[in-house]
Design a protein around this motif. Structure first.
Motif, PDB file in Angstrom:
ATOM      1  N   LYS A 194       0.824  -1.206   0.000  1.00 41.73           N
ATOM      2  CA  LYS A 194       0.000   0.000   0.000  1.00 41.73           C
ATOM      3  C   LYS A 194       0.859   1.256   0.000  1.00 41.73           C
ATOM      4  N   LEU A 195       2.083   1.136   0.537  1.00 44.83           N
ATOM      5  CA  LEU A 195       3.031   2.261   0.541  1.00 44.83           C
ATOM      6  C   LEU A 195       3.938   2.244  -0.692  1.00 44.83           C
ATOM      7  N   LEU A 196       3.637   1.322  -1.633  1.00 47.29           N
ATOM      8  CA  LEU A 196       4.394   1.169  -2.893  1.00 47.29           C
ATOM      9  C   LEU A 196       5.841   0.743  -2.640  1.00 47.29           C
ATOM     10  N   ALA A 248       4.395 -11.312  -5.666  1.00 49.14           N
ATOM     11  CA  ALA A 248       4.011 -10.888  -7.010  1.00 49.14           C
ATOM     12  C   ALA A 248       2.491 -10.882  -7.168  1.00 49.14           C
ATOM     13  N   VAL A 249       1.827 -11.906  -6.662  1.00 56.44           N
ATOM     14  CA  VAL A 249       0.366 -11.959  -6.751  1.00 56.44           C
ATOM     15  C   VAL A 249      -0.257 -10.860  -5.901  1.00 56.44           C
ATOM     16  N   LEU A 250       0.266 -10.658  -4.705  1.00 53.14           N
ATOM     17  CA  LEU A 250      -0.265  -9.618  -3.826  1.00 53.14           C
ATOM     18  C   LEU A 250      -0.109  -8.240  -4.469  1.00 53.14           C
ATOM     19  N   LEU A 254      -3.197  -5.716  -5.602  1.00 47.86           N
ATOM     20  CA  LEU A 254      -3.272  -4.378  -5.016  1.00 47.86           C
ATOM     21  C   LEU A 254      -2.865  -3.284  -5.992  1.00 47.86           C
ATOM     22  N   GLY A 255      -2.438  -3.661  -7.193  1.00 40.67           N
ATOM     23  CA  GLY A 255      -1.995  -2.673  -8.169  1.00 40.67           C
ATOM     24  C   GLY A 255      -0.766  -1.927  -7.726  1.00 40.67           C
ATOM     25  N   SER A 256       0.171  -2.662  -7.113  1.00 40.20           N
ATOM     26  CA  SER A 256       1.357  -2.047  -6.525  1.00 40.20           C
ATOM     27  C   SER A 256       2.614  -2.760  -7.011  1.00 40.20           C
ATOM     28  N   PRO A 257       3.741  -2.055  -7.085  1.00 40.60           N
ATOM     29  CA  PRO A 257       5.000  -2.738  -7.405  1.00 40.60           C
ATOM     30  C   PRO A 257       5.314  -3.816  -6.378  1.00 40.60           C
TER      31      PRO A 257
END
Length: 313
Positions: A194-196, A248-250, A254-257
């Motif tokens: 969530k914090l990228l 990678a799936v997470l 979450l649309g995050s790196p």
């Protein structure tokens, strides 16, 4: 509703709450709790609420006489968050004693009962197998490890197994990483994403044996109702993932790196010995559940996460 009575400890916990909701319409539930008034407010509709604590004996023992089943989920939390309780010697003793002594007391009550339960489902954990950095496959016949958590599980299961000698069909539920967006390990794992700043926890090859709460509850019910189930039962999805693939799936969901690795030493500084929970893993496979016909609701991590996070599939 059946007239069968089921005792549940740990009912106000993550899985306990969901289990009560699953069984409440079909069984008469008796909730053992340190705080019966709080349990009544959180979990209305049970047949009774009994004051209980993990001890070798107590007045609560009388409630086990005549019960059809016992589900024992209570135990001090092992992983308590990045800023939570470190594994001090005192807390390690609490982790062990809450499980070993609590289980001993439940089995002592069974031994003293005039009408003993038919089935006993006792929580355990995949930590039984010890710490692994690789993908060595592990099933219910694999030997135990020698680290702290493994030895807790060995002692815990040894107490539970004494119920089998009393004629009570006994199941030790070796649970993996239960995914829940609000409690347990998943919120901690999601925070860096969530914090990228998300990524694998090195070495990344350690395998996470995850399970959706619907399947954890489903397996408990399966263990209660299927008389073929006894002994250890791995409660983890059929397709565990390496930490690298899990990240990678997470990150995708979450649309995050998901490329920034987390070194072990930084976790050791933050968590101390508790870092073992995330830097090691177990490729635990639910071979017994599958062989006995349990149908998993979620076998793949991505749809499991999307379901839990209410995201489109």
């Amino acid at each position: 509703m059946s007239n069968k009575r089921i005792i549940i400890t740990g009912a106000t916990g993550l899985i306990g709450r969901k289990l009560v909701a699953e069984l409440r319409d079909d069984y008469q539930l008796v909730i053992f709790s340190r705080n019966p008034d709080r349990a009544r407010a959180l979990l209305p509709g049970a047949a009774d609420y009994v004051a209980w604590q993990p001890a070798e004996q107590g007045p609560w023992a009388a409630a086990i006489d005549g019960a059809w089943g016992v589900v024992h989920l209570a135990g001090a939390p092992v992983a308590t968050g990045l800023l939570g309780q470190r594994w001090t010697p005192e807390y390690k003793a609490e982790i062990r004693n809450s499980r070993v002594i609590g289980t001993r007391g439940i089995v002592n009550a069974m031994a003293a009962a005039q009408q003993r339960p038919s089935v006993f489902v006792c929580a355990s954990a995949v930590g039984y197998y010890g710490p692994y950095r690789d993908s060595t496959p592990l099933d219910e016949n694999s030997p135990p490890g020698k680290d702290f958590l493994a030895q807790v599980c060995v002692a815990w299961e040894a107490e539970a197994a004494k119920a089998e000698a009393l004629g009570v069909r006994t199941v030790m539920l070796r649970t993996g990483l239960v995914l829940d967006p609000d409690s347990g390990a998943l919120p901690q794992l999601m925070l860096p994403f969530k914090l990228l700043t998300g990524g694998p926890i090195l070495p990344g090859t350690q395998v996470y044996p995850w399970i959706h709460p619907a399947d954890e509850v489903g397996l408990i019910r399966f263990a209660l109702e299927n008389e073929q189930v006894r002994g250890p039962l791995n409660a983890s999805a059929p397709k565990p993932l390496s930490n690298r693939d899990f990240a990678a799936v997470l990150g995708k969901v979450l649309g995050s790196p998901s490329w920034l690795p987390v070194p072990e030493f930084s976790l050791r500084i933050a968590l101390g010995e508790m870092a073992d929970v995330v830097v090691y893993g177990q490729n635990a496979l639910p071979r017994k559940a599958l062989s006995l016909g349990y149908q998993f609701h979620f076998t793949e991590l991505e749809p499991a996460l999307r379901d839990l996070l209410n995201l489109p599939h």
